[in-house]
Design an enzyme around this catalytic site. Structure first.
Site, PDB file in Angstrom:
ATOM      1  N   TYR A   1      -6.758   5.699   4.759  1.00 29.63           N
ATOM      2  CA  TYR A   1      -6.880   4.831   3.910  1.00 29.63           C
ATOM      3  C   TYR A   1      -5.848   3.580   4.075  1.00 29.63           C
ATOM      4  CZ  TYR A   1      -5.536   2.572  -0.201  1.00 29.63           C
ATOM      5  OH  TYR A   1      -5.226   1.139  -1.276  1.00 29.63           O
TER       6      TYR A   1
ATOM      7  N   GLU B   1       0.921  -1.260  -0.035  1.00 28.56           N
ATOM      8  CA  GLU B   1       0.131  -0.067   0.084  1.00 28.56           C
ATOM      9  C   GLU B   1       0.854   1.376   0.116  1.00 28.56           C
ATOM     10  OE1 GLU B   1      -3.006   0.300  -0.650  1.00 28.56           O
ATOM     11  OE2 GLU B   1      -3.670  -1.992  -0.442  1.00 28.56           O
TER      12      GLU B   1
ATOM     13  N   ASP C   1      -9.776   5.614  -1.722  1.00 28.85           N
ATOM     14  CA  ASP C   1      -8.502   6.013  -2.488  1.00 28.85           C
ATOM     15  C   ASP C   1      -9.084   6.446  -3.737  1.00 28.85           C
ATOM     16  OD1 ASP C   1      -9.200   3.939  -4.126  1.00 28.85           O
ATOM     17  OD2 ASP C   1      -7.175   3.141  -4.412  1.00 28.85           O
TER      18      ASP C   1
END
Length: 356
Positions: A123, A40, A141
Site C-alpha cells: 500500500y 502515509e 487500504d
C-alpha cells in the site's frame, strides 16, 4: 460477486467527486516523495485529525530524509509519543537510514526500491509511487477495501490471502493509469468521507446506481467482518521511585509492546494485586529488601488502557527513598525534572499529566 462495469467511468466519477470534496491537507500540496511517505506512515491506523499535527511536527523537525536519518531513535520516538503503534516510528527511522546509506539520501523512485524500505508494504509503496511519480500503482487500504467490497457486493474478508488478491485485482481494474495519483487519492478520500463504515449517506452517493451492495441491501455487511480475538488483560504495577530529586527509568526491550520506550520500574502480575501482595513479590524484595526506610507516598490506579490486542490495567505507586539501594542499580537514574526528555508510552504520559 461480479466485476465492476465501466471502470473508467467509475474512476472519472470518483475524481470529479474528489475535486469538489477533498480536504486540503499539506501532503496533498507537494510531490515530494519523502513528505508523502511520511504522511502515509503517520496515517496508518490513525485519524487524519490526529495525524495532521504529528505530520507538521515531523516535517518541521525533519524536513528531509537526511535529517530524519541523522536523528537518534529516542528523538524520533519522543516526537512520535502519543500516536501509538510505535513500530511505525522505528521503521520510519530505519527506512530513513536505509535511504541515506543505500540511496545517498535521495528517496528512491522505483517501486521495488521503495517497497524494500523497512516498514513499507504494498500500500505505502503504491501510494508514494503513484502520487509522487505518477506510476500506475493501485492502492488498497481500509477505505478502498470498503468501497470495492460495496461496489461489487464482495462477500470476501479483507484480511485473508484470497481477499487481498481479490481486492488488489479490483483496484487495478478500476485505476485510471493516466492519472493514478489523483485516482488513488480520490478513492481513499471517497471511502473516508462518503462511503463510511457506518450509516453512509447512499442517497447522495454519486456511485449509487453502480453499487451492487446498495441494490441488494447489503451495504452494512460489506466488507464482511471476521470475529475479533479477545483482548488479553495484563496487570502493570509501576513504581515511581524518587530519591534526592532523581527517579529511575528503564528502556523496554524485546518484542513486547512499547519497545525502546522508557518506563518506571515495572512489576507485572498475572492478576490485579493490592500493595501488600505487591510487596511480597520476588521482584519487590530484590529491589527493596536492602532499601531501609521505604515510604509509599501515593498510588494512582489508571483507567484501563486499551491496545489492539491487550488491555492494560495499571497502577502507579510513588515510592520515596532516603538513599539508593544496590537492588535498583540496573536502572537509569535521571533528574525528575528531565523525565520529559525521554519517550514514554501514552499510559505513562497520562500518569505524569495526572499524577504530578
Amino acid at each position: 460477486m461480479r466485476p465492476m462495469k465501466q471502470t473508467s467511468d467509475i474512476s472519472a466519477v470518483l475524481i470529479e467527486w474528489y475535486g469538489r470534496h477533498f480536504r486540503p491537507l499539506p501532503w496533498r500540496e507537494t510531490s515530494d516523495p519523502y513528505l508523502i511517505w511520511l504522511s502515509e506512515v503517520i496515517l496508518q491506523q490513525t485519524r487524519v485529525a490526529q495525524g495532521l499535527d504529528y505530520f507538521r511536527r515531523f516535517a518541521s523537525r525533519f524536513p528531509d530524509v537526511r535529517s530524519l536519518a541523522a536523528a537518534t531513535e529516542d528523538e524520533v520516538l519522543k516526537l512520535w509519543q502519543g500516536l501509538g503503534y510505535y513500530s511505525r516510528a522505528r521503521s520510519l527511522h530505519a527506512a530513513a537510514r536505509r535511504v541515506a546509506e543505500r540511496f545517498d539520501g535521495v528517496f528512491p523512485t522505483g517501486y521495488d526500491d521503495v517497497r524494500s524500505l523497512p516498514g513499507v508494504g504494498d500500500y505505502t509503496a503504491s501510494a508514494v509511487c503513484s502520487i509522487a511519480y505518477g506510476q500506475p500503482c493501485a492502492v488498497v487500504d481500509g477505505n478502498v477495501y470498503r468501497v470495492l467490497s460495496r461496489l461489487t457486493d464482495a462477500d470476501v474478508p479483507t484480511d485473508t490471502a484470497a481477499g487481498k488478491r481479490y481486492y488488489a485485482e479490483r483496484a487495478r481494474s478500476l485505476l485510471d493509469e493516466s492519472r493514478p495519483g489523483l485516482h488513488n487519492q480520490a478513492v481513499m478520500e471517497f471511502g473516508a468521507l462518503q462511503c463510511v463504515p457506518a450509516n453512509p449517506d447512499c442517497e447522495c452517493c454519486p456511485l449509487r446506481d453502480r453499487c451492487l451492495s446498495l441494490a441488494r441491501g447489503t451495504v452494512a455487511d460489506r466488507p464482511p467482518k471476521r470475529e475479533k480475538k479477545a483482548a488479553v488483560p495484563r496487570y502493570f504495577n509501576y513504581l515511581h521511585v524518587r530519591c534526592a530529586g532523581s527517579t529511575l527509568l528503564a528502556k523496554r526491550t524485546g518484542r513486547d509492546i512499547w519497545r525502546n520506550l522508557y518506563e518506571f520500574p515495572l512489576i507485572e502480575t498475572p492478576r490485579a494485586v493490592d500493595f501488600g501482595e505487591l510487596q511480597r513479590t520476588a521482584r519487590w524484595r530484590e529491589w527493596f529488601d536492602e532499601a531501609g526506610d521505604v515510604r509509599v507516598s501515593g498510588m494512582l490506579p489508571m483507567p484501563r488502557h486499551v491496545l489492539s490486542h491487550r488491555v492494560i490495567h495499571a497502577c502507579f505507586y510513588r515510592v520515596d527513598l532516603p538513599t539508593w539501594p544496590a537492588g535498583l542499580s540496573s536502572f537509569l537514574k535521571v533528574l525528575s525534572s528531565e523525565i520529559s526528555r525521554y519517550p514514554v508510552s501514552r499510559l505513562t504520559e497520562l500518569y505524569l499529566e495526572r499524577g504530578e
